[in-house]
Design a protein around this motif. Sequence first.
Motif, PDB file in Angstrom:
ATOM      1  N   LEU A  80      16.415  41.871  39.920  1.00  0.00           N
ATOM      2  CA  LEU A  80      16.481  41.139  38.655  1.00  0.00           C
ATOM      3  C   LEU A  80      16.666  42.067  37.467  1.00  0.00           C
ATOM      4  O   LEU A  80      17.475  41.791  36.568  1.00  0.00           O
ATOM      5  N   VAL A  81      15.899  43.155  37.435  1.00  0.00           N
ATOM      6  CA  VAL A  81      15.924  44.010  36.246  1.00  0.00           C
ATOM      7  C   VAL A  81      17.000  45.081  36.334  1.00  0.00           C
ATOM      8  O   VAL A  81      17.233  45.796  35.356  1.00  0.00           O
ATOM      9  N   ASN A  82      17.660  45.166  37.479  1.00  0.00           N
ATOM     10  CA  ASN A  82      18.649  46.216  37.656  1.00  0.00           C
ATOM     11  C   ASN A  82      19.910  45.908  36.847  1.00  0.00           C
ATOM     12  O   ASN A  82      20.449  44.816  36.918  1.00  0.00           O
ATOM     13  N   ARG A  83      20.360  46.885  36.066  1.00  0.00           N
ATOM     14  CA  ARG A  83      21.582  46.671  35.294  1.00  0.00           C
ATOM     15  C   ARG A  83      22.788  46.567  36.209  1.00  0.00           C
ATOM     16  O   ARG A  83      23.779  45.932  35.878  1.00  0.00           O
ATOM     17  N   HIS A  84      22.733  47.228  37.372  1.00  0.00           N
ATOM     18  CA  HIS A  84      23.858  47.157  38.315  1.00  0.00           C
ATOM     19  C   HIS A  84      24.175  45.723  38.704  1.00  0.00           C
ATOM     20  O   HIS A  84      25.340  45.364  38.878  1.00  0.00           O
ATOM     21  N   THR A  85      23.097  44.883  38.853  1.00  0.00           N
ATOM     22  CA  THR A  85      23.301  43.503  39.279  1.00  0.00           C
ATOM     23  C   THR A  85      24.260  42.780  38.343  1.00  0.00           C
ATOM     24  O   THR A  85      25.235  42.162  38.777  1.00  0.00           O
ATOM     25  N   GLY A  86      23.964  42.887  37.040  1.00  0.00           N
ATOM     26  CA  GLY A  86      24.797  42.193  36.064  1.00  0.00           C
ATOM     27  C   GLY A  86      26.219  42.699  36.071  1.00  0.00           C
ATOM     28  O   GLY A  86      27.179  41.913  36.066  1.00  0.00           O
ATOM     29  N   VAL A  87      26.355  44.035  36.112  1.00  0.00           N
ATOM     30  CA  VAL A  87      27.705  44.624  36.089  1.00  0.00           C
ATOM     31  C   VAL A  87      28.489  44.154  37.316  1.00  0.00           C
ATOM     32  O   VAL A  87      29.666  43.775  37.232  1.00  0.00           O
ATOM     33  N   MET A  88      27.799  44.144  38.474  1.00  0.00           N
ATOM     34  CA  MET A  88      28.457  43.733  39.712  1.00  0.00           C
ATOM     35  C   MET A  88      28.898  42.276  39.643  1.00  0.00           C
ATOM     36  O   MET A  88      30.039  41.943  39.972  1.00  0.00           O
ATOM     37  N   MET A  89      27.987  41.404  39.185  1.00  0.00           N
ATOM     38  CA  MET A  89      28.335  39.984  39.137  1.00  0.00           C
ATOM     39  C   MET A  89      29.494  39.747  38.175  1.00  0.00           C
ATOM     40  O   MET A  89      30.402  38.964  38.450  1.00  0.00           O
ATOM     41  N   ASP A  90      29.479  40.463  37.032  1.00  0.00           N
ATOM     42  CA  ASP A  90      30.575  40.318  36.068  1.00  0.00           C
ATOM     43  C   ASP A  90      31.899  40.730  36.685  1.00  0.00           C
ATOM     44  O   ASP A  90      32.917  40.068  36.512  1.00  0.00           O
ATOM     45  N   GLU A  91      31.875  41.857  37.412  1.00  0.00           N
ATOM     46  CA  GLU A  91      33.109  42.361  37.994  1.00  0.00           C
ATOM     47  C   GLU A  91      33.614  41.409  39.072  1.00  0.00           C
ATOM     48  O   GLU A  91      34.813  41.174  39.209  1.00  0.00           O
ATOM     49  N   TRP A  92      32.673  40.837  39.813  1.00  0.00           N
ATOM     50  CA  TRP A  92      33.039  39.968  40.922  1.00  0.00           C
ATOM     51  C   TRP A  92      33.621  38.636  40.408  1.00  0.00           C
ATOM     52  O   TRP A  92      34.582  38.119  40.965  1.00  0.00           O
ATOM     53  N   MET A  93      33.029  38.103  39.347  1.00  0.00           N
ATOM     54  CA  MET A  93      33.375  36.763  38.902  1.00  0.00           C
ATOM     55  C   MET A  93      34.481  36.741  37.865  1.00  0.00           C
ATOM     56  O   MET A  93      35.008  35.681  37.549  1.00  0.00           O
ATOM     57  N   ARG A  94      34.814  37.874  37.291  1.00  0.00           N
ATOM     58  CA  ARG A  94      35.765  37.863  36.170  1.00  0.00           C
ATOM     59  C   ARG A  94      37.125  37.396  36.657  1.00  0.00           C
ATOM     60  O   ARG A  94      37.515  37.654  37.804  1.00  0.00           O
ATOM     61  N   VAL A 109      41.036  37.581  37.267  1.00  0.00           N
ATOM     62  CA  VAL A 109      41.916  38.734  37.440  1.00  0.00           C
ATOM     63  C   VAL A 109      42.921  38.747  36.299  1.00  0.00           C
ATOM     64  O   VAL A 109      43.728  37.844  36.168  1.00  0.00           O
ATOM     65  N   GLY A 110      42.814  39.724  35.425  1.00  0.00           N
ATOM     66  CA  GLY A 110      43.772  39.836  34.325  1.00  0.00           C
ATOM     67  C   GLY A 110      44.805  40.879  34.691  1.00  0.00           C
ATOM     68  O   GLY A 110      45.345  40.883  35.806  1.00  0.00           O
ATOM     69  N   ASN A 111      45.024  41.814  33.771  1.00  0.00           N
ATOM     70  CA  ASN A 111      45.980  42.878  34.060  1.00  0.00           C
ATOM     71  C   ASN A 111      45.386  43.941  34.981  1.00  0.00           C
ATOM     72  O   ASN A 111      46.114  44.694  35.613  1.00  0.00           O
ATOM     73  N   ARG A 112      44.034  43.997  35.028  1.00  0.00           N
ATOM     74  CA  ARG A 112      43.408  44.983  35.888  1.00  0.00           C
ATOM     75  C   ARG A 112      43.027  44.311  37.202  1.00  0.00           C
ATOM     76  O   ARG A 112      42.239  43.379  37.210  1.00  0.00           O
ATOM     77  N   SER A 113      43.600  44.774  38.295  1.00  0.00           N
ATOM     78  CA  SER A 113      43.329  44.146  39.591  1.00  0.00           C
ATOM     79  C   SER A 113      41.906  44.462  40.027  1.00  0.00           C
ATOM     80  O   SER A 113      41.354  45.497  39.672  1.00  0.00           O
TER      81      SER A 113
END
Lengths: 268, 268, 268
Positions: free
Chosen positions: C69-83, C85-89
């Motif tokens: 819950l408190v890990n910053r990695h969790t948020g970054v990972m979820m953001d990357e996973w759910m974003r 797909v724009g110009n960056r694959s």
Amino acid sequence: MDRMKLVLQYFQSNSESISNGICIILALVSVKLYTSFDFNCPCLPQYNKLYSLGVMIVPPIILFFLGVLVNRHTGVMMDEWMRPVGNRSKNPAVVKYLFSAMLQRAMLAPMVWILVTLMDGKIFICAFSVSVDPSLFSGLPNNTGLDVIKVMAKVPCKEDIIFRNSSFRKAVSRYVRCYSQAVGWSILLFLVVLGAMGRLVKPYFDDHATSLQTRYWSNYLDVEQKLFDETCVLHARDFARKCVVQFFDDMREDAVLHLPQPLIVSNP
Amino acid sequence: MDRMKLVLQYFQSNSESISNGICIILALVSVKLYTSFDFNCPCLPQYNKLYSLGVMIVPPIILFFLGVLVNRHTGVMMDEWMRPVGNRSKNPAVVKYLFSAMLQRAMLAPMVWILVTLMDGKIFICAFSVSVDPSLFSGLPNNTGLDVIKVMAKVPCKEDIIFRNSSFRKAVSRYVRCYSQAVGWSILLFLVVLGAMGRLVKPYFDDHATSLQTRYWSNYLDVEQKLFDETCVLHARDFARKCVVQFFDDMREDAVLHLPQPLIVSNP
Amino acid sequence: MDRMKLVLQYFQSNSESISNGICIILALVSVKLYTSFDFNCPCLPQYNKLYSLGVMIVPPIILFFLGVLVNRHTGVMMDEWMRPVGNRSKNPAVVKYLFSAMLQRAMLAPMVWILVTLMDGKIFICAFSVSVDPSLFSGLPNNTGLDVIKVMAKVPCKEDIIFRNSSFRKAVSRYVRCYSQAVGWSILLFLVVLGAMGRLVKPYFDDHATSLQTRYWSNYLDVEQKLFDETCVLHARDFARKCVVQFFDDMREDAVLHLPQPLIVSNP
């Protein structure tokens, strides 16, 4: 020093950090309150459950409303909800976001109180010592001439004469405290799993861009309010300065006008 | 250091923050006072209630008037109420706002006193130990030759000979203290719910713009008063300097005038 | 002072260091929690194992989810996973890297809890005192009229009357604690060897350049998110300032328009 300043700036920058700080302080206060609170079980069969229920439920409700009261989110939310619609249209998502943020923070201190009482177990012993089956333990004092239920109700009162140097009281206390701690750990487990799941699963259900925008607007509202207040104070100070200076100038003119005539005549 | 300065500036900027600080200090003082106050019940049936009532009511009244006395809002309000109507028309809403702000802050310390006494329960035991039905508890000392009411009135006095090593006294104390704590928690609950409701519901009933304007004016009055005081001091210092310089100049002239004539004549 | 600043700058620079810090704090908290937690074995044959199992398993699960819950990695990972797909694959390796980093850090506090409980041995004694063969030790109290299993279940309860001044209890406790510490050291050894092997052997199996790139991207994602947040705050503050200034300007214009006509006429 420079870092310190940045940290303090962060704490001043948005209401979220202030609210977080306040809620953490409130949670610590609730722990402190519990440890300094003189909990005394009445040790009467008909009052034990009622008293325990009161200690278990009333302070958390108080802490919850206190959390709502001191939370900066509350004010920002009410302002956004009640403001007249001007050129900026109202966004219900922002109000919802602020409401959930307020609720989450206000829930922290009550949960801490409940968990601390359960881990400590005193209140559980007071409430459920009557419900324990005394045949599980050896050494029930049976020379007192009291009902079994009255004897069991006296278990939470350490200093009672009936249980002087009795391992029966300790065994019953241990037994009930185990249940209390089990309930406490279970609630904690449930909450933490809920929180972790919420964080992991939430991105699936709501649009990330929308939630970012909502956060941006809630932050904007807070900053706007703060800047308005600051500008008000500056404006008031400016206006007051003008008025006071005006007053002293008038007084000086009055003083000149009220001087005896000859002096004025003699001046030119 | 820079941050510290800003915080201190905030505490100096408007009377609201100063009043808040004073009220919090007063509340802490009332807690400190209660813990260091040597409460001793007379343990006589006809005096117990009177003494308890006195301890329960007199200090809160003193604290309330002390709160009114030291509150900056009081002065600002009286000035606004009594001032002659000049070019700025009087606004009753501002006076009302200041009055309610003063009242709220002055009520804090008395409420803290009352709640602390109720949580502690000693005063409740002193007041209501006579009203308890002794048949609820076993072990009433009946070999003393006193009325039941006189025995019950001695319950708050721990060191009395009648109750030496008696669990009856402790059971009664526990019972009354439970009631005391229940009343205390109920009052606290009522106040906090009232406050939270007040904050949440208030925006429905009054115009937000009006209340903002009222707050602005109350702040303005405070700033105006402070600036007037400062300017007065500056003006007085300026005027006094002129007078003193004038006096010394006159003295020098006098000294010149009263010198014997020949010396002046001899100069040119 | 300068060194301090560098350390703090490092802790702010990337999410990895923040996560490391949080995980270390969480591990310390788990140790502190264990020492301040009032562990009391029920000392009943049928409850001992259950309670021990609960204390051994529930808190580590809570700590694990708290770590997630408190890990910053969790948020970054979820953001990357759910974003979208724009110009960056999207790169699955980055998500995998973040996931394994999150998992490793979230596992730290639970492992510390389990190792501390094993080293301390109290929980092991509570769980397995019934399984010890009492014939190994001399001095089993046999004048109590209880089953051997009930006596053995009371071994973890130091203050029980059965074992007053008995060296039998101490001998059994010592024996079980030895097993507990052996298990603890074995787990620690296994984990450390695994970690060291992992670090030594890993370069053989995956391309170094790829792993460097993955690390770079995970760091990039984190910095991007942080910069976005900071820019949001700045933007909101800027916008709010404009709006408030606009409001006060409008008010001033209103004030001019509402002045009595002659003054405006006299101006030109």
